[in-house]
Design a protein around this motif. Structure first.
Motif, PDB file in Angstrom:
ATOM      1  N   ALA A  47       0.829  -1.207   0.000  1.00  0.00           N
ATOM      2  CA  ALA A  47       0.000   0.000   0.000  1.00  0.00           C
ATOM      3  C   ALA A  47       0.862   1.256   0.000  1.00  0.00           C
ATOM      4  N   GLU A  48       1.914   1.255   0.794  1.00  0.00           N
ATOM      5  CA  GLU A  48       2.784   2.433   0.877  1.00  0.00           C
ATOM      6  C   GLU A  48       3.550   2.641  -0.426  1.00  0.00           C
ATOM      7  N   HIS A  58       2.687   1.840  -3.425  1.00  0.00           N
ATOM      8  CA  HIS A  58       1.826   2.247  -4.541  1.00  0.00           C
ATOM      9  C   HIS A  58       0.849   3.355  -4.148  1.00  0.00           C
ATOM     10  N   HIS A  59       1.152   4.031  -3.048  1.00  0.00           N
ATOM     11  CA  HIS A  59       0.393   5.238  -2.635  1.00  0.00           C
ATOM     12  C   HIS A  59      -1.100   4.962  -2.516  1.00  0.00           C
ATOM     13  N   CYS A  60      -1.444   3.868  -1.843  1.00  0.00           N
ATOM     14  CA  CYS A  60      -2.849   3.494  -1.666  1.00  0.00           C
ATOM     15  C   CYS A  60      -3.243   3.760  -0.213  1.00  0.00           C
ATOM     16  N   CYS A  61      -3.780   4.940   0.045  1.00  0.00           N
ATOM     17  CA  CYS A  61      -4.068   5.371   1.416  1.00  0.00           C
ATOM     18  C   CYS A  61      -5.142   4.517   2.084  1.00  0.00           C
ATOM     19  N   GLY A  62      -6.158   4.111   1.335  1.00  0.00           N
ATOM     20  CA  GLY A  62      -7.236   3.310   1.912  1.00  0.00           C
ATOM     21  C   GLY A  62      -6.739   1.972   2.414  1.00  0.00           C
ATOM     22  N   LEU A  63      -5.922   1.296   1.629  1.00  0.00           N
ATOM     23  CA  LEU A  63      -5.380  -0.001   2.025  1.00  0.00           C
ATOM     24  C   LEU A  63      -4.406   0.158   3.197  1.00  0.00           C
ATOM     25  N   LYS A  64      -3.617   1.204   3.165  1.00  0.00           N
ATOM     26  CA  LYS A  64      -2.681   1.469   4.270  1.00  0.00           C
ATOM     27  C   LYS A  64      -3.444   1.666   5.573  1.00  0.00           C
ATOM     28  N   GLU A  65      -4.503   2.449   5.535  1.00  0.00           N
ATOM     29  CA  GLU A  65      -5.298   2.711   6.733  1.00  0.00           C
ATOM     30  C   GLU A  65      -5.922   1.428   7.266  1.00  0.00           C
ATOM     31  N   LEU A 101       0.410  -8.794  18.269  1.00  0.00           N
ATOM     32  CA  LEU A 101       1.200  -7.628  17.898  1.00  0.00           C
ATOM     33  C   LEU A 101       2.695  -7.964  17.920  1.00  0.00           C
ATOM     34  N   GLN A 102       3.095  -8.737  18.904  1.00  0.00           N
ATOM     35  CA  GLN A 102       4.489  -9.161  18.973  1.00  0.00           C
ATOM     36  C   GLN A 102       4.853 -10.042  17.784  1.00  0.00           C
ATOM     37  N   THR A 103       3.902 -10.913  17.384  1.00  0.00           N
ATOM     38  CA  THR A 103       4.126 -11.784  16.231  1.00  0.00           C
ATOM     39  C   THR A 103       4.332 -10.966  14.971  1.00  0.00           C
ATOM     40  N   VAL A 104       3.477  -9.934  14.783  1.00  0.00           N
ATOM     41  CA  VAL A 104       3.592  -9.071  13.600  1.00  0.00           C
ATOM     42  C   VAL A 104       4.947  -8.366  13.591  1.00  0.00           C
ATOM     43  N   MET A 105       5.346  -7.816  14.720  1.00  0.00           N
ATOM     44  CA  MET A 105       6.579  -7.030  14.780  1.00  0.00           C
ATOM     45  C   MET A 105       7.845  -7.890  14.745  1.00  0.00           C
ATOM     46  N   ALA A 106       7.671  -9.189  14.935  1.00  0.00           N
ATOM     47  CA  ALA A 106       8.829 -10.082  14.872  1.00  0.00           C
ATOM     48  C   ALA A 106       9.113 -10.579  13.459  1.00  0.00           C
ATOM     49  N   THR A 107       8.257 -10.241  12.522  1.00  0.00           N
ATOM     50  CA  THR A 107       8.424 -10.728  11.150  1.00  0.00           C
ATOM     51  C   THR A 107       9.447  -9.884  10.393  1.00  0.00           C
ATOM     52  N   SER A 108       9.993 -10.495   9.342  1.00  0.00           N
ATOM     53  CA  SER A 108      10.932  -9.761   8.481  1.00  0.00           C
ATOM     54  C   SER A 108      10.209  -8.655   7.721  1.00  0.00           C
ATOM     55  N   GLY A 109       8.896  -8.846   7.502  1.00  0.00           N
ATOM     56  CA  GLY A 109       8.113  -7.821   6.818  1.00  0.00           C
ATOM     57  C   GLY A 109       8.053  -6.525   7.595  1.00  0.00           C
ATOM     58  N   TRP A 110       7.931  -6.639   8.916  1.00  0.00           N
ATOM     59  CA  TRP A 110       7.915  -5.430   9.741  1.00  0.00           C
ATOM     60  C   TRP A 110       9.280  -4.751   9.730  1.00  0.00           C
ATOM     61  N   ASP A 111      10.348  -5.564   9.750  1.00  0.00           N
ATOM     62  CA  ASP A 111      11.692  -4.997   9.657  1.00  0.00           C
ATOM     63  C   ASP A 111      11.879  -4.246   8.336  1.00  0.00           C
ATOM     64  N   HIS A 112      11.319  -4.812   7.261  1.00  0.00           N
ATOM     65  CA  HIS A 112      11.411  -4.155   5.954  1.00  0.00           C
ATOM     66  C   HIS A 112      10.700  -2.802   5.978  1.00  0.00           C
ATOM     67  N   ILE A 113       9.540  -2.750   6.620  1.00  0.00           N
ATOM     68  CA  ILE A 113       8.795  -1.489   6.714  1.00  0.00           C
ATOM     69  C   ILE A 113       9.583  -0.473   7.540  1.00  0.00           C
ATOM     70  N   ALA A 114      10.153  -0.940   8.651  1.00  0.00           N
ATOM     71  CA  ALA A 114      10.888  -0.031   9.531  1.00  0.00           C
ATOM     72  C   ALA A 114      12.094   0.582   8.829  1.00  0.00           C
ATOM     73  N   VAL A 115      12.729  -0.185   7.944  1.00  0.00           N
ATOM     74  CA  VAL A 115      13.905   0.305   7.239  1.00  0.00           C
ATOM     75  C   VAL A 115      13.521   1.151   6.022  1.00  0.00           C
ATOM     76  N   THR A 116      12.549   0.668   5.248  1.00  0.00           N
ATOM     77  CA  THR A 116      12.190   1.312   3.976  1.00  0.00           C
ATOM     78  C   THR A 116      11.210   2.465   4.163  1.00  0.00           C
TER      79      THR A 116
END
Length: 389
Positions: A332-333, A335-342, A356-371
């Protein structure tokens, strides 16, 4: 519009009507209602009581105007109400319904045929025995009329325009039919008749029609006919990279049919048989469908197919899970899709601490935090806002 006469409401004569009716001789015409001694009509006629004008004829049907100086009902007592009624419906049973359009307008006394205030309807109204009258219960506020230049010498004039609609029942029946244009275009794509451009995607070739693609996508328009033009001759093949064949096939299907196709079962089953045992088949099928939907979302954005992008966005928003939310949020971020991001951020907000801990432990969350570090800041701000509430 043919002239259909003049009716006069005269307050000095206790609202009797003098009528000079003229047969319009056409399916459209206008009639003038002159209100004299307006102040007296306002005093003599209580709310809900009308001064009915004499008959006039338009489209071979007889009509009259109902003028309510104090409104047609208690909810509009501060307004002048106007209605047009088909006269014969009160006297003759079994008459066929009449379809007509109408409008009312205030007319300047010196230029009686020039509407200066118009209130009417563009829709066709059915004048029947159960609904013989149509009009406006709030044509004009009395105080506005009394302050206006339309009221001169305690008199004003209203123009009523009527157009009788002659329906062609064959056309009416056809209008009610369901369009099958999408089926015709789907058949055109399938049988390839007249195809004049070929694409190669993921080792497969697809024949299509330049005009159809260009008409649906500005990107294809530029690519096939504009400055970005590729494959000027019909024999050339346009290579599309970074896209799977099944995604491009779905993209073409949407372009021709304007609907989201289902993912091909055959390719899904082939992939599952290679990597998944029978016990995980259902979960694997969902994950592959979700990946296909994300890829189709990217393709829709790439070719500026906003409707397809919205459809994919809705589907993705409705199928967010703990395992997929980070990849969907990154998508979503990017491709600038605000509705999906929200939708993703709201999903994360309502999760339990363990999820929440499970989500933040994923590599996907790390990718978001960096990118996309600003997304993490937005999320923290939302959490803080919830705690304050």
């Amino acid at each position: 519009m043919s002239f259909a006469g003049v009716s006069v409401v005269d307050g000095a004569k206790r609202c009797t009507c003098d009528t000079s009716a003229v047969y319009a001789g056409a399916d459209s015409g206008y009639h003038l209602l002159m209100v004299r001694d307006y102040s007296r009509t306002k005093l003599q006629l209580p709310t809900g009581e009308s001064a009915t004008t004499g008959l006039f004829t338009v489209g071979e049907y007889d009509w009259y105007i109902e003028y309510y100086p104090n409104g047609e009902n208690p909810n509009c007592r501060d307004f002048v109400s106007l209605y047009v009624t088909r006269h014969t419906l009160y006297d003759c049973e079994g008459e066929e319904d009449v379809e007509a359009k109408f409008s009312f307008s205030l007319v300047d006394q010196l230029e009686k045929h020039k509407p200066v205030y118009i209130h009417g309807t563009n829709k066709t109204c059915t004048f029947s025995s159960s609904a013989p009258s149509w009009g406006s219960d709030r044509f004009v506020r009395r105080d506005a009329l009394e302050r206006s230049a339309h009221l001169k010498g305690d008199c004003f004039t209203i123009r009523c325009d009527i157009m009788v609609v002659c329906k062609d029942h064959k056309i009416e029946d056809a209008a009610g039919a369901i369009s099958d244009i999408n089926q015709h275009f789907a058949h055109l794509l399938q049988n390839k008749v007249g195809a004049d451009v070929t694409f190669e995607v993921g080792g497969e070739t697809f024949a299509a029609h330049r005009c159809v693609l260009a008409g649906r996508s500005k990107v294809f328009m530029a690519q096939l006919f504009g400055p970005m033009k590729e494959g000027a001759t019909t024999s050339s093949v346009i290579q599309i990279k970074d896209m799977e064949a099944k995604v491009f096939r779905a993209l073409l299907s949407f372009i021709y049919t304007d609907s989201l196709p289902a993912m091909e079962k055959d390719s899904m089953e082939d992939e599952m048989s290679e990597v998944m045992d029978e016990g995980r088949e259902e979960a694997a099928e969902f994950e592959m469908w979700l990946q296909w939907l994300e890829d189709l979302f990217v393709a829709a954005d790439r070719y500026d197919l906003q409707m397809l992008k919205l459809i994919c966005e809705k589907q993705l928003s409705e199928h967010i899970s703990v395992s997929s939310v980070t990849s969907t949020l990154a998508l979503a971020e990017k491709h600038h899709c605000c509705g999906l991001k929200e939708a993703c951020l709201k999903f994360i907000q309502v999760q339990s601490p363990s999820c929440l801990q499970t989500v933040m432990a994923t590599s996907g969350w790390d990718h978001i935090a960096v990118t996309y570090p600003w997304v993490v800041k937005e999320f923290i701000a939302k959490l803080a806002s919830n705690q304050r509430k």
